[in-house]
Design an enzyme around this catalytic site. Structure first.
Site, PDB file in Angstrom:
ATOM      1  N   LYS A   1       8.374   4.826  16.371  1.00  0.00           N
ATOM      2  CA  LYS A   1       9.511   3.915  16.247  1.00  0.00           C
ATOM      3  C   LYS A   1      10.781   4.479  16.867  1.00  0.00           C
ATOM      4  O   LYS A   1      11.558   3.733  17.480  1.00  0.00           O
ATOM      5  CB  LYS A   1       9.735   3.572  14.772  1.00  0.00           C
ATOM      6  CG  LYS A   1       8.606   2.722  14.194  1.00  0.00           C
ATOM      7  CD  LYS A   1       8.752   2.512  12.697  1.00  0.00           C
ATOM      8  CE  LYS A   1       7.551   1.756  12.147  1.00  0.00           C
ATOM      9  NZ  LYS A   1       7.595   1.650  10.674  1.00  0.00           N
TER      10      LYS A   1
ATOM     11  N   GLU B   1      -1.203  -6.937   7.568  1.00  0.00           N
ATOM     12  CA  GLU B   1       0.124  -6.696   8.122  1.00  0.00           C
ATOM     13  C   GLU B   1       0.332  -7.581   9.347  1.00  0.00           C
ATOM     14  O   GLU B   1      -0.630  -8.050   9.960  1.00  0.00           O
ATOM     15  CB  GLU B   1       0.238  -5.202   8.502  1.00  0.00           C
ATOM     16  CG  GLU B   1       1.548  -4.777   9.136  1.00  0.00           C
ATOM     17  CD  GLU B   1       2.760  -5.020   8.267  1.00  0.00           C
ATOM     18  OE1 GLU B   1       3.106  -6.202   8.035  1.00  0.00           O
ATOM     19  OE2 GLU B   1       3.403  -4.048   7.835  1.00  0.00           O
TER      20      GLU B   1
ATOM     21  N   HIS C   1       0.826  -1.210   0.000  1.00  0.00           N
ATOM     22  CA  HIS C   1       0.000   0.000   0.000  1.00  0.00           C
ATOM     23  C   HIS C   1       0.859   1.258   0.000  1.00  0.00           C
ATOM     24  O   HIS C   1       2.031   1.231   0.390  1.00  0.00           O
ATOM     25  CB  HIS C   1      -0.917   0.012   1.234  1.00  0.00           C
ATOM     26  CG  HIS C   1      -0.168  -0.001   2.523  1.00  0.00           C
ATOM     27  ND1 HIS C   1       0.406   1.125   3.075  1.00  0.00           N
ATOM     28  CD2 HIS C   1       0.123  -1.008   3.379  1.00  0.00           C
ATOM     29  CE1 HIS C   1       1.007   0.824   4.209  1.00  0.00           C
ATOM     30  NE2 HIS C   1       0.848  -0.475   4.419  1.00  0.00           N
TER      31      HIS C   1
ATOM     32  N   HIS D   1       0.780  -5.595   2.541  1.00  0.00           N
ATOM     33  CA  HIS D   1       1.560  -4.842   3.532  1.00  0.00           C
ATOM     34  C   HIS D   1       3.020  -5.276   3.529  1.00  0.00           C
ATOM     35  O   HIS D   1       3.364  -6.338   3.009  1.00  0.00           O
ATOM     36  CB  HIS D   1       0.947  -5.045   4.913  1.00  0.00           C
ATOM     37  CG  HIS D   1      -0.500  -4.685   4.960  1.00  0.00           C
ATOM     38  ND1 HIS D   1      -0.948  -3.431   5.308  1.00  0.00           N
ATOM     39  CD2 HIS D   1      -1.611  -5.403   4.632  1.00  0.00           C
ATOM     40  CE1 HIS D   1      -2.279  -3.401   5.212  1.00  0.00           C
ATOM     41  NE2 HIS D   1      -2.699  -4.591   4.802  1.00  0.00           N
ATOM     42  N   GLY D   2       3.840  -4.458   4.163  1.00  0.00           N
ATOM     43  CA  GLY D   2       5.274  -4.717   4.179  1.00  0.00           C
ATOM     44  C   GLY D   2       5.636  -6.125   4.619  1.00  0.00           C
ATOM     45  O   GLY D   2       6.411  -6.821   3.950  1.00  0.00           O
TER      46      GLY D   2
ATOM     47  N   SER E   1       0.926   5.258   4.644  1.00  0.00           N
ATOM     48  CA  SER E   1      -0.226   5.501   5.518  1.00  0.00           C
ATOM     49  C   SER E   1       0.058   6.695   6.429  1.00  0.00           C
ATOM     50  O   SER E   1       1.196   7.170   6.531  1.00  0.00           O
ATOM     51  CB  SER E   1      -0.525   4.263   6.371  1.00  0.00           C
ATOM     52  OG  SER E   1       0.446   4.126   7.396  1.00  0.00           O
TER      53      SER E   1
END
Length: 201
Positions: A96, A85, A9, A155-156, A12
């Site tokens: 993070k 995800e 995607h 997703h990743g 976000s």
């Protein structure tokens, strides 16, 4: 020969804010919408027989913008949480950089990139693969073996699990694998679904 295109995607809102997202259902940022349209422009010359997405809105929004831009109308679509995800557990919603300061950069890298280490109350990449790969084998691979072209918008980490399988990467090799947002990854396959060639479009 059939082809499979994997698309993470677009950016976000929480990618923008550098937060762990996981299963939290956040929308695309304006940049993410642009990335989705740009991906659609790259895919415009291709034809697809089926679209698969997760059930999270950032993947669905991306797929919708891709289809609108590329002119894919009435494309059969399946949404399933098997493609979601990875669940980041207690890290979901945390910044993070702040998490790295709290737990140490090396620990956060292990949580984010390792194959089998879970974040607190979350999923490892191995856990994610344990739901993504059976879904791929049951629902996506049969279409490819039937000569159909498939687009997967996810997703990743769900895509990392799938790329690890397709490219036959080891747990050590997958540590450094990163799937960029909004960049279509094109796989050319043989009749059995084995990879003949791959490239980013």
């Amino acid at each position: 020969m059939p082809y499979l295109v994997l698309l993470r995607h677009g950016e976000s809102q929480w990618n923008l804010e550098n937060r762990f997202t996981g299963w939290v259902d956040v929308p695309l940022s304006s940049k993410g919408e642009e990335e989705a349209r740009a991906a659609g422009a790259k895919l415009a010359g291709l034809t697809f027989d089926h679209l698969f997405t997760s059930v999270l809105q950032r993947a669905i929004q991306t797929a919708d913008l891709v289809c609108a831009t590329a002119g894919f109308t009435n494309l059969p679509t399946t949404r399933d949480q098997a493609l979601n995800e990875r669940h980041y557990g207690d890290l979901q919603g945390l910044n993070k950089a702040e998490t790295a300061r709290q737990y140490g950069e090396e620990q956060v890298k292990i949580w984010r990139r390792s194959y089998d280490v879970r974040p607190p109350n979350g999923e490892s990449l191995a856990d994610t693969a344990a739901r993504v790969l059976p879904y791929y084998e049951a629902h996506i691979l049969p279409l490819l073996r039937a000569g159909k072209n498939v687009l997967v918008v996810a997703h990743g980490n769900s895509l990392r699990a799938l790329v690890m399988h397709l490219d036959r990467l080891s747990p050590a090799e997958v540590l450094e694998l990163n799937i960029p947002t909004g960049a279509p990854l094109y796989y050319e396959l043989d009749a059995e679904g084995n990879v003949l060639a791959k490239r980013y479009l």
